[in-house]
Design an enzyme around this catalytic site. Structure first.
Site, PDB file in Angstrom:
ATOM      1  NE  ARG A  21      -1.832  -0.749   4.187  1.00 18.04           N
ATOM      2  CZ  ARG A  21      -2.629  -1.185   5.203  1.00 18.04           C
ATOM      3  NH1 ARG A  21      -2.827  -0.117   6.017  1.00 18.04           N
ATOM      4  NH2 ARG A  21      -3.021  -1.555   5.242  1.00 18.04           N
TER       5      ARG A  21
ATOM      6  CD  GLU B  52      10.734  -0.903  16.626  1.00 20.71           C
ATOM      7  OE1 GLU B  52      11.501  -1.382  15.848  1.00 20.71           O
ATOM      8  OE2 GLU B  52       9.562   0.094  16.572  1.00 20.71           O
TER       9      GLU B  52
END
Ligand code: PXP
Length: 234
Positions: free
Chosen positions: A49, A148
């Site tokens: 996208r 993370e």
């Protein structure tokens, strides 16, 4: 000193709105690097996208700091990563219908061999997970290089007590990850306001920030952009 990874996905979002060539993510990466970014981060999503495969290939050639590729844990993506060889791969959960990455990875045995294969290709492997001790233990067990911590929950909270509790959860997670000698990274939903409390937590080595930086860039550049066009129109 903590480092800044700049996520440039939304430069590509703007380009894909017209399916043209502007704005060029490679330029954005160069400007980010010239102004202190220690790393360029992009998410190559299955539905393409925003960032395209072509962007990742070009960024591999042009990024002068480090390239961090966020990706779903699929065979297709592992093979792309092994060909392009970003400095780091951050494994993230991915759902087609989501607007942005929701929640952290639910680590399971499925990830173990992927992590191993990526590491054997000379790529640092990070996993994007909630500040959840159970997930951190699995990340350590699967021998990742970095973790993370998903700061999305923290970023969405409004109530100060809940914010304080989430900050403590993050702080505990940072300690656990550091104690295992893994690199500690944080990201998602961080902006010019909520970053202040996060940077007070000792031990976070890198922040990956995208949306808020690109939003700020739109407004800090808008006056000059209108003025330049006005001069041409006149
Ligand atoms: N870190 C990870 C793993 C992400 O998936 C994202 C969003 O793509 C970010 C950081 C950046 O989040 P934001 O755009 O909200 O700053």
């Amino acid at each position: 000193m903590a480092e800044l990874g700049v996520n440039i996905d939304h430069i590509a979002t703007l380009r894909q709105a017209r399916l043209g060539i502007d704005p060029e993510p490679v330029y954005a990466a160069a400007i980010a690097e010239q102004n202190g970014a220690d790393q360029i981060t992009v998410h190559l999503r299955e539905d393409r996208r925003h960032i395209q495969l072509r962007d990742v290939k070009l960024l591999r050639q042009t990024v002068q700091t480090r390239l961090n590729l966020e990706m779903a844990a699929t065979e297709e993506m592992v093979s792309i990563a092994q060909t392009i060889k970003p400095d780091t791969v951050t494994l993230v959960p991915e759902k087609r219908e989501e607007l942005t990455t929701e929640g952290g990875l639910k680590l399971s045995e499925h990830y173990r061999s992927m992590i191993k294969n990526l590491k054997e290709s000379g790529i640092e492997v990070s996993v994007f997970i909630e500040p959840d001790p159970k997930m951190i233990k699995l990340a350590i067990k699967y021998d990742v290089d970095a973790v993370e911590i998903h700061t999305g929950a923290y970023s969405n909270l409004k109530n100060s007590k809940e914010i304080e509790a989430e900050l403590q959860r993050i702080e505990k997670a940072v300690k656990m990850i550091s104690a295992a000698n893994l690199r500690v990274v944080a990201g998602h939903g961080l902006n010019y306001h909520n970053i202040k409390k996060i940077v007070e937590i000792e031990g976070i080595e890198e922040y990956n920030i995208g949306h808020s930086i690109i939003c700020r860039a739109v407004f800090s550049g808008l006056a000059e952009a209108v003025y330049s066009m006005k001069l041409l129109v006149e």
